[in-house]
Motif scaffolding. Structure first.
Motif, PDB file in Angstrom:
ATOM      1  N   ALA A  86     -18.494   2.244  32.849  1.00 50.78           N
ATOM      2  CA  ALA A  86     -18.190   1.851  31.474  1.00 50.78           C
ATOM      3  C   ALA A  86     -18.885   2.720  30.442  1.00 50.78           C
ATOM      4  O   ALA A  86     -18.455   2.764  29.279  1.00 50.78           O
ATOM      5  CB  ALA A  86     -18.589   0.385  31.262  1.00 50.78           C
ATOM      6  N   GLN A  87     -19.955   3.420  30.835  1.00 45.68           N
ATOM      7  CA  GLN A  87     -20.708   4.212  29.865  1.00 45.68           C
ATOM      8  C   GLN A  87     -19.892   5.348  29.255  1.00 45.68           C
ATOM      9  O   GLN A  87     -20.219   5.852  28.180  1.00 45.68           O
ATOM     10  CB  GLN A  87     -21.986   4.764  30.507  1.00 45.68           C
ATOM     11  CG  GLN A  87     -22.967   3.705  30.962  1.00 45.68           C
ATOM     12  CD  GLN A  87     -23.181   2.640  29.908  1.00 45.68           C
ATOM     13  OE1 GLN A  87     -23.661   2.917  28.814  1.00 45.68           O
ATOM     14  NE2 GLN A  87     -22.809   1.417  30.231  1.00 45.68           N
ATOM     15  N   LYS A  88     -18.801   5.718  29.921  1.00 49.43           N
ATOM     16  CA  LYS A  88     -17.921   6.753  29.386  1.00 49.43           C
ATOM     17  C   LYS A  88     -17.027   6.197  28.278  1.00 49.43           C
ATOM     18  O   LYS A  88     -16.480   6.943  27.466  1.00 49.43           O
ATOM     19  CB  LYS A  88     -17.059   7.337  30.515  1.00 49.43           C
ATOM     20  CG  LYS A  88     -16.165   8.489  30.110  1.00 49.43           C
ATOM     21  CD  LYS A  88     -15.393   9.019  31.309  1.00 49.43           C
ATOM     22  CE  LYS A  88     -14.470  10.161  30.916  1.00 49.43           C
ATOM     23  NZ  LYS A  88     -13.693  10.671  32.089  1.00 49.43           N
ATOM     24  N   PHE A  89     -16.888   4.862  28.252  1.00 52.19           N
ATOM     25  CA  PHE A  89     -15.932   4.241  27.338  1.00 52.19           C
ATOM     26  C   PHE A  89     -16.573   3.269  26.355  1.00 52.19           C
ATOM     27  O   PHE A  89     -15.874   2.622  25.587  1.00 52.19           O
ATOM     28  CB  PHE A  89     -14.869   3.484  28.146  1.00 52.19           C
ATOM     29  CG  PHE A  89     -14.220   4.312  29.219  1.00 52.19           C
ATOM     30  CD1 PHE A  89     -13.221   5.221  28.900  1.00 52.19           C
ATOM     31  CD2 PHE A  89     -14.620   4.197  30.545  1.00 52.19           C
ATOM     32  CE1 PHE A  89     -12.620   5.985  29.881  1.00 52.19           C
ATOM     33  CE2 PHE A  89     -14.026   4.959  31.537  1.00 52.19           C
ATOM     34  CZ  PHE A  89     -13.025   5.865  31.199  1.00 52.19           C
ATOM     35  N   ALA A  90     -17.909   3.134  26.370  1.00 53.18           N
ATOM     36  CA  ALA A  90     -18.570   2.189  25.478  1.00 53.18           C
ATOM     37  C   ALA A  90     -19.948   2.713  25.089  1.00 53.18           C
ATOM     38  O   ALA A  90     -20.600   3.414  25.871  1.00 53.18           O
ATOM     39  CB  ALA A  90     -18.699   0.818  26.151  1.00 53.18           C
ATOM     40  N   SER A  91     -20.400   2.360  23.890  1.00 58.12           N
ATOM     41  CA  SER A  91     -21.721   2.771  23.434  1.00 58.12           C
ATOM     42  C   SER A  91     -22.796   1.988  24.186  1.00 58.12           C
ATOM     43  O   SER A  91     -22.548   0.924  24.743  1.00 58.12           O
ATOM     44  CB  SER A  91     -21.858   2.529  21.929  1.00 58.12           C
ATOM     45  OG  SER A  91     -21.782   1.142  21.653  1.00 58.12           O
ATOM     46  N   ALA A  92     -24.024   2.512  24.164  1.00 56.72           N
ATOM     47  CA  ALA A  92     -25.121   1.864  24.878  1.00 56.72           C
ATOM     48  C   ALA A  92     -25.414   0.478  24.312  1.00 56.72           C
ATOM     49  O   ALA A  92     -25.661  -0.474  25.060  1.00 56.72           O
ATOM     50  CB  ALA A  92     -26.379   2.736  24.805  1.00 56.72           C
ATOM     51  N   GLY A  93     -25.372   0.350  22.972  1.00 58.40           N
ATOM     52  CA  GLY A  93     -25.658  -0.939  22.358  1.00 58.40           C
ATOM     53  C   GLY A  93     -24.652  -1.998  22.734  1.00 58.40           C
ATOM     54  O   GLY A  93     -25.004  -3.137  23.047  1.00 58.40           O
ATOM     55  N   ILE A  94     -23.355  -1.647  22.720  1.00 54.44           N
ATOM     56  CA  ILE A  94     -22.315  -2.600  23.087  1.00 54.44           C
ATOM     57  C   ILE A  94     -22.423  -2.955  24.576  1.00 54.44           C
ATOM     58  O   ILE A  94     -22.222  -4.104  24.974  1.00 54.44           O
ATOM     59  CB  ILE A  94     -20.921  -2.014  22.780  1.00 54.44           C
ATOM     60  CG1 ILE A  94     -20.751  -1.858  21.273  1.00 54.44           C
ATOM     61  CG2 ILE A  94     -19.831  -2.914  23.345  1.00 54.44           C
ATOM     62  CD1 ILE A  94     -20.820  -3.151  20.493  1.00 54.44           C
ATOM     63  N   SER A  95     -22.748  -1.979  25.388  1.00 51.02           N
ATOM     64  CA  SER A  95     -22.917  -2.247  26.824  1.00 51.02           C
ATOM     65  C   SER A  95     -24.020  -3.268  27.056  1.00 51.02           C
ATOM     66  O   SER A  95     -23.887  -4.190  27.867  1.00 51.02           O
ATOM     67  CB  SER A  95     -23.259  -0.948  27.567  1.00 51.02           C
ATOM     68  OG  SER A  95     -22.218  -0.011  27.450  1.00 51.02           O
ATOM     69  N   MET A  96     -25.129  -3.113  26.334  1.00 53.66           N
ATOM     70  CA  MET A  96     -26.235  -4.055  26.471  1.00 53.66           C
ATOM     71  C   MET A  96     -25.849  -5.445  25.955  1.00 53.66           C
ATOM     72  O   MET A  96     -26.304  -6.461  26.461  1.00 53.66           O
ATOM     73  CB  MET A  96     -27.444  -3.539  25.707  1.00 53.66           C
ATOM     74  CG  MET A  96     -28.113  -2.312  26.318  1.00 53.66           C
ATOM     75  SD  MET A  96     -29.151  -2.667  27.766  1.00 53.66           S
ATOM     76  CE  MET A  96     -27.993  -2.693  29.102  1.00 53.66           C
ATOM     77  N   LEU A  97     -24.989  -5.487  24.934  1.00 51.95           N
ATOM     78  CA  LEU A  97     -24.577  -6.763  24.370  1.00 51.95           C
ATOM     79  C   LEU A  97     -23.842  -7.613  25.405  1.00 51.95           C
ATOM     80  O   LEU A  97     -23.983  -8.845  25.426  1.00 51.95           O
ATOM     81  CB  LEU A  97     -23.689  -6.538  23.142  1.00 51.95           C
ATOM     82  CG  LEU A  97     -23.211  -7.790  22.404  1.00 51.95           C
ATOM     83  CD1 LEU A  97     -24.410  -8.589  21.900  1.00 51.95           C
ATOM     84  CD2 LEU A  97     -22.293  -7.416  21.257  1.00 51.95           C
TER      85      LEU A  97
END
Length: 294
Positions: A86-97
């Motif tokens: 998912a890191q290719k398709f989402a920012s780090a902050g949103i991933s952590m959310l």
């Protein structure tokens, strides 16, 4: 009290660096391949130590392979594999959310499968923390970088994470926790390899310092140390363990600011305060409950 909180706090700090490590690593390799290499190398790196260590039995018995494979697939292949992809398709902050949804799922599944009753203080604390994370993300959401595939992968991530936690809490391990962790991570990496080729994410573009340092951190700190702390927390109480996941995005935003140049806003500060208040409410009630039952 601090000693009881220290493992959860350490887990939250270490686990929050996962997205940062992944962001650096995917500069040199595809996300899924990076995760597979991480898991397989974890097994290869730590196996020799346990093979020669007289205190730990390293080779699993026949009946021990089933929980190793099931938990390895849920925790490593599905959970972390989808997160890395998912890191290719989402920012780090949103991933952590997305991590904030996991405690709610674990609490729900615990009440269904483990008959673990939630107190109103635990529920209230969880929702206060969840609301805090939403508040912390308000400034970033309008310009957040996330694609539909990223959403799907992160949904798989949180569901698999919750299922793996419930499964582990019900699993009796005759192997030592450290040996079980090495085997499940290694098995998860092997099972992840076919997905790398299936989705054409099997490329390593450069074997450079960026890749090697990223892998060193992900293998030693995340796959071994943080996983060991998580297994310890889950075996004691999956709901209490899950509450520490609320701190992961908080530290994730902090490390994102320090290492990736992401901004910290007043929303982030206020949201962090709510997360901490929610955790304190949950922990104080849990302590009181123990006292009352003693």
């Amino acid at each position: 009290m601090f000693k009881k909180m220290l493992p959860g706090l350490m887990f939250a700090i270490l686990w929050s660096t996962g997205a940062i490590g992944a962001k650096f690593g995917i500069r040199s390799a595809d996300g899924l391949m990076l995760a597979a290499i991480r898991f397989i190398c974890t097994g290869l790196l730590f196996a020799p130590f346990f093979l020669i260590h007289p205190k730990h039995r390293f080779l699993p018995r026949r009946n021990e392979w089933k929980p190793i494979i099931i938990y390895g697939f849920l925790n490593s292949t599905a959970t972390l594999g989808s997160f890395f992809a998912a890191q290719k398709f989402a920012s780090a902050g949103i991933s952590m959310l997305f991590t904030a949804v996991t405690p709610l799922l674990i609490a729900l599944l615990s009440s269904l499968f483990l008959k673990r009753k939630l107190t109103r203080f635990e529920v209230g604390g969880m929702f206060i923390s969840f609301a805090g994370l939403i508040l912390a993300s308000l400034a970033a959401l309008p310009t957040a970088s996330i694609k539909p595939l990223g959403i799907l992968l992160l949904v798989i991530y949180v569901v698999a994470y919750a299922l793996s936690s419930i499964y582990l809490s019900r699993t009796h391990m005759s192997l030592s926790r450290m040996v079980f962790n090495v085997w499940q991570v290694f098995a998860g990496g092997i099972m992840l390899l076919p997905f790398c080729f299936l989705f054409n994410t099997n490329h390593v573009r450069a074997v450079d310092a960026n890749l090697l340092l990223s892998l060193a951190w992900l293998i030693i700190v995340l796959s071994f140390v943080a996983n060991m702390i998580w297994m310890y927390l889950v075996k004691h109480d999956p709901v209490t363990a899950a509450s520490w996941l609320y701190l992961v995005p908080v530290f994730g935003y902090l490390f994102g600011y320090l290492l990736l140049g992401e901004s910290i806003t007043l929303y982030s500060v206020a949201g962090t305060a709510m997360v901490i208040v929610g955790l304190v409410i949950s922990k104080r009630k849990a302590k009181n409950a123990v006292t009352e039952n003693a």
